[in-house]
Design a protein around this motif. Structure first.
Motif, PDB file in Angstrom:
ATOM      1  N   HIS A 226       0.724  -1.406   0.253  1.00 54.61           N
ATOM      2  CA  HIS A 226       0.269  -0.230  -0.076  1.00 54.61           C
ATOM      3  C   HIS A 226       0.805   1.581   0.332  1.00 54.61           C
ATOM      4  O   HIS A 226       0.526   2.217  -0.127  1.00 54.61           O
ATOM      5  N   LEU A 227       2.043   1.103  -0.077  1.00 57.31           N
ATOM      6  CA  LEU A 227       3.340   2.036   0.042  1.00 57.31           C
ATOM      7  C   LEU A 227       3.251   2.915  -1.305  1.00 57.31           C
ATOM      8  O   LEU A 227       3.510   2.263  -2.307  1.00 57.31           O
ATOM      9  N   GLY A 228       2.290   4.562  -1.348  1.00 52.92           N
ATOM     10  CA  GLY A 228       2.454   4.654  -2.582  1.00 52.92           C
ATOM     11  C   GLY A 228       3.717   5.865  -2.667  1.00 52.92           C
ATOM     12  O   GLY A 228       5.350   5.925  -2.180  1.00 52.92           O
ATOM     13  N   PRO A 229       3.938   6.219  -4.377  1.00 54.65           N
ATOM     14  CA  PRO A 229       5.376   7.330  -4.337  1.00 54.65           C
ATOM     15  C   PRO A 229       5.957   8.486  -3.417  1.00 54.65           C
ATOM     16  O   PRO A 229       6.630   9.345  -3.281  1.00 54.65           O
TER      17      PRO A 229
ATOM     18  N   ALA B  85       0.453   9.627 -11.125  1.00 53.76           N
ATOM     19  CA  ALA B  85      -0.578  10.287 -10.266  1.00 53.76           C
ATOM     20  C   ALA B  85      -2.111   9.964 -11.246  1.00 53.76           C
ATOM     21  O   ALA B  85      -2.814   9.172 -10.142  1.00 53.76           O
ATOM     22  N   LEU B  86      -2.561  10.704 -12.370  1.00 48.23           N
ATOM     23  CA  LEU B  86      -4.011  11.020 -12.980  1.00 48.23           C
ATOM     24  C   LEU B  86      -4.216   9.106 -13.052  1.00 48.23           C
ATOM     25  O   LEU B  86      -5.289   9.046 -12.970  1.00 48.23           O
ATOM     26  N   ALA B  87      -3.330   8.430 -13.625  1.00 49.52           N
ATOM     27  CA  ALA B  87      -3.963   6.839 -13.985  1.00 49.52           C
ATOM     28  C   ALA B  87      -3.840   5.780 -12.590  1.00 49.52           C
ATOM     29  O   ALA B  87      -5.081   5.324 -12.686  1.00 49.52           O
ATOM     30  N   ALA B  88      -2.914   5.998 -12.215  1.00 51.10           N
ATOM     31  CA  ALA B  88      -3.818   5.735 -10.835  1.00 51.10           C
ATOM     32  C   ALA B  88      -4.687   5.951 -10.351  1.00 51.10           C
ATOM     33  O   ALA B  88      -5.408   4.925  -9.166  1.00 51.10           O
ATOM     34  N   ALA B  89      -4.513   7.260 -10.099  1.00 52.68           N
ATOM     35  CA  ALA B  89      -6.392   7.906  -9.375  1.00 52.68           C
ATOM     36  C   ALA B  89      -7.675   7.125  -9.627  1.00 52.68           C
ATOM     37  O   ALA B  89      -8.394   6.681  -9.636  1.00 52.68           O
TER      38      ALA B  89
ATOM     39  N   MET C  97      -3.776  -0.174  -3.923  1.00 55.15           N
ATOM     40  CA  MET C  97      -2.165  -0.650  -3.453  1.00 55.15           C
ATOM     41  C   MET C  97      -1.285   0.214  -4.094  1.00 55.15           C
ATOM     42  O   MET C  97      -1.405   1.127  -5.624  1.00 55.15           O
ATOM     43  N   LEU C  98      -0.617   0.603  -3.587  1.00 59.22           N
ATOM     44  CA  LEU C  98       0.810   1.638  -4.300  1.00 59.22           C
ATOM     45  C   LEU C  98       0.112   2.920  -4.594  1.00 59.22           C
ATOM     46  O   LEU C  98       0.821   3.586  -4.624  1.00 59.22           O
ATOM     47  N   GLY C  99      -0.370   3.143  -2.935  1.00 56.61           N
ATOM     48  CA  GLY C  99      -1.096   4.513  -3.562  1.00 56.61           C
ATOM     49  C   GLY C  99      -3.299   4.408  -3.236  1.00 56.61           C
ATOM     50  O   GLY C  99      -3.083   3.887  -4.625  1.00 56.61           O
ATOM     51  N   THR C 100      -3.731   4.591  -1.707  1.00 50.87           N
ATOM     52  CA  THR C 100      -4.763   5.296  -2.385  1.00 50.87           C
ATOM     53  C   THR C 100      -5.012   5.921  -3.139  1.00 50.87           C
ATOM     54  O   THR C 100      -4.646   7.272  -3.258  1.00 50.87           O
TER      55      THR C 100
END
Length: 388
Positions: A143-146, A323-327, A368-371
């Motif tokens: 769950h750790l994000g950049p 960031a845009l893709a992850a969110a 995963m990898l940041g909410t």
């Protein structure tokens, strides 16, 4: 592949190349046979063996997919994030239970991010990963994000030519299958990265109960484990941040594949299931609902491919695109999977139907990898938008 003009910066081409299309076709053909949901679902009834080791061997040793991001001088394919995104999209489509994200993306990117400083130390290990003879993972919480601070769960004690590590890290991807661990640790508060072999003493991984049974998580315990230093304070933090950014960007492609398959499964059901003597898909409300989902997926596809293209080109826009893709893609994947389950009616809620598999994968991947909220906050910062 990019287009450019004298007055504008390069714009990545989002249409797949012939090479990428061929890779997709070959992989989809294999996974349709070897990783259909009818094969994946029974593994959840035997949680001790969720991985498909035979398929992983085919993907790595025969197709060489584990070495896509590894340069040719280390025995890899020397490909880019675009090709890795294609692989992840198809693995997400079929919910394939293999440690590709953990090993071929996160651990590999972390090791390469320490090059050329640690090139002599990682050459042999990268060759092993490229050949499919070993598996690695990045020893951080999934769950750790950049945007997170450098993790301090593991402490290091320098000694001789290496370091000994002690600490506990929860929610680590594929730690129970890894031969190598890339471990962030601190010495007197300073960030470092080290490489640990799991066959040595002081290394133990215990399987956790996870929402998505096709992607196991483990708690990693290190107790005086011997390690080789990969990066010191001048490199470690930036290398880890780049690794997590790359992972978040490419995870969006996997989420896209999951969402697309969930949507296609629902559409097929609407076409073939009849009520009141008519196909469900003939009812206007359901057709409009499917059209809205299709529109969302089109936007998600462009967003995910742009992030992968920026990663491949090492674009200045890469952190923003990731960031845009992850969110954005993560939220669309969850919504599409949930709506797909609802469109199936009662059968979608049964264990024997695959709809719940897509929901679980989409929901677990979305944090995963940041909410999403963390990624939106990062996106606002990159775009100079004030956040309350």
């Amino acid at each position: 592949m990019t287009t450019t003009s004298p007055a504008n910066p390069p714009i990545p081409v989002l249409v797949n190349s012939d090479v990428e299309d061929d890779l997709r076709a070959a992989l989809r053909s294999l996974l349709r046979e070897r990783s259909a949901w009818q094969r994946v679902l029974p593994r959840l009834d035997t949680p001790d063996e969720p991985y498909d080791d035979a398929l992983w061997e085919t993907l790595t040793r025969e197709l060489g997919l584990a070495g896509l991001l590894i340069p040719e001088k280390f025995g890899g394919a020397g490909a880019t994030a675009r090709e890795a995104a294609v692989v992840l999209e198809e693995l997400g489509r079929f919910l394939t239970p293999v440690p590709y994200l953990a090993s071929a993306v996160l651990a590999t990117t972390a090791m390469l991010s320490c090059s050329p400083w640690a090139e002599a130390d990682i050459a042999d290990d990268l060759a092993v990963l490229a050949a499919g003879s070993g598996t690695a993972t990045l020893a951080v919480s999934a769950h750790l994000g950049p945007d997170a601070a450098f993790p301090d769960a593991v402490a290091g004690v320098p000694g001789g030519t290496g370091v000994t590590l002690t600490g506990t890290v929860p929610h680590v991807l594929a730690a129970d299958r890894a031969d190598l661990l890339v471990v962030p640790y601190v010495v007197d508060g300073a960030p470092h990265l080290a490489l640990v072999r799991t066959g040595g003493s002081g290394v133990a991984a215990s399987r956790e109960t996870a929402l998505d049974g096709t992607r196991p998580l483990s708690t990693l315990d290190l107790d005086g484990a011997e390690a080789r230093v990969l990066a010191g304070p001048d490199v470690a933090a930036a290398a880890l941040r780049h690794t997590l950014t790359t992972g978040a960007a490419l995870l969006a492609s996997e989420q896209l594949g999951t969402a697309e398959q969930a949507f296609e499964t629902a559409v097929e059901y609407l076409r073939t299931r009849h009520q009141f003597g008519r196909p469900l898909g003939s009812f206007q409300a359901l057709r409009h609902h499917a059209a809205d989902l299709w529109s969302d997926l089109a936007a998600a596809r462009a967003t995910a491919r742009y992030a992968a293209a920026c990663a491949a080109d090492d674009s200045d826009d890469f952190p923003l695109a990731a960031a845009l893709a992850a969110a954005h893609v993560g939220e669309i994947a969850v919504r599409t999977a949930e709506e797909s389950l609802h469109l199936h009616g009662g059968i979608g809620f049964t264990w024997e139907h695959p709809a719940h598999l897509y929901v679980k994968r989409a929901m677990s991947a979305s944090v995963m990898l940041g909410t999403p909220d963390r990624h939106y906050a990062a996106l606002a910062q990159f775009a100079d938008i004030p956040v309350a």
